[in-house]
Design an enzyme around this catalytic site. Structure first.
Site, mmCIF file in Angstrom:
data_model
loop_
_atom_site.group_PDB
_atom_site.id
_atom_site.type_symbol
_atom_site.label_atom_id
_atom_site.label_comp_id
_atom_site.label_asym_id
_atom_site.label_seq_id
_atom_site.Cartn_x
_atom_site.Cartn_y
_atom_site.Cartn_z
ATOM 1 N N GLN A 60 0.821 -1.199 0.000
ATOM 2 C CA GLN A 60 0.000 0.000 0.000
ATOM 3 C C GLN A 60 0.861 1.258 0.000
ATOM 4 O OE1 GLN A 60 -0.679 -1.232 4.590
ATOM 5 N NE2 GLN A 60 -2.268 0.050 3.748
ATOM 6 N N GLU A 110 -8.205 5.653 6.248
ATOM 7 C CA GLU A 110 -8.005 4.792 7.414
ATOM 8 C C GLU A 110 -7.758 5.585 8.691
ATOM 9 O OE1 GLU A 110 -5.216 1.014 8.854
ATOM 10 O OE2 GLU A 110 -4.531 2.310 7.236
#
Length: 263
Positions: free
Chosen positions: A116, A200
């Site tokens: 990521q 997130e």
């Protein structure tokens, strides 16, 4: 930046028991490798998902869109472009608050590894800061250098898996022309089952950071490359952050975009 780095390391050296606070403390914790973007932590029991007519799943840390395995394909890349928000403290909040926008491969049905890359945004009193990073979970996140980021910049983030144990992370500041990239290898193999576009609430030192009011983050030109072509996010599962029985986000998709709103 040199002075800030010296201050950060000094805080680490003199505060073995107390967790540093504020922006300088956060920089110290990042230097110590405390930032961790974890696999999705779902909060709905399986029996509740069957009766969830909104078709949204809830987790304590991820909001956005996630492919839970695309039929007969392996995910090889994920990309998206977003405008950097100006984070704010939640209503009646004070202290330090953060969130992170990123794209990745795996982390849902495959929870052992994630490739990521993305950008953190933090508000600490009146100070706002941004950090570009890459990560191959279960290792911690590492900061990119050489890519200044400001509110309103257009950022393109891309991860590509060249194999299940190697890949690249690329962040382009479209507004300034700066681009950084990193070739990454890991002993923890990807499953290539999941592709995601996420805002997130990440971890520092084993706990979720207080979530910033990030307004709205929209990933445009969002697509995932598979072994047989590319797909947009409209077929992905929607995820929202739910903490202490309160839903904090609202996610939606179109054929080529993912929008996450703080609510």
């Amino acid at each position: 930046m040199f002075a800030i780095a010296l201050l950060s390391y000094a805080l680490l050296a003199t505060s073995a028991l107390a967790r540093p606070s504020g922006l300088a403390g956060r920089l110290a914790r990042r230097a110590a490798g405390s930032h961790l973007s974890r696999p999705i932590q779902k909060v709905d029991a399986p029996e509740n998902l069957a009766t969830n007519v909104s078709h949204v799943q809830y987790s304590s840390n991820w909001a956005g869109a996630v492919y839970d395995s695309y039929p007969s394909n392996s995910f090889k890349s994920v990309t998206g472009t977003f405008v950097v928000p100006t984070p704010k403290a939640p209503s009646s909040g004070s202290g330090t608050y953060s969130a992170s926008a990123w794209v990745g491969i795996d982390g849902d049905t495959c929870s052992s590894a994630i490739l990521q890359t993305g950008v953190d945004f933090t508000i600490d009193g009146g100070s706002v800061s941004y950090d570009a990073w890459y990560e191959w979970y279960p290792d911690y996140a590492y900061d990119f250098s050489g890519i200044p980021i400001s509110a309103g910049n257009t950022i393109k983030v891309t991860v590509t898996a060249s194999s299940t144990t190697s890949g690249t992370a690329v962040i382009e500041n479209v507004s300034t022309g700066h681009t950084v990239s990193k070739s990454i290898t890991s002993s923890t193999a990807l499953c290539e089952e999941n592709a995601e576009w996420i805002v997130e609430d990440y971890e520092e030192n084993g706990s979720l950071v207080p979530l910033a009011n990030f307004g709205t983050v929209t990933f445009t030109s969002a697509s995932a490359g598979t072994s047989s072509g590319s797909v947009g996010p409209s077929g992905a599962t929607l995820m929202d952050i739910k903490q202490n029985n309160k839903v904090l986000t609202s996610a939606s998709t179109s054929s080529n975009s993912v929008t996450v709103k703080y609510v």
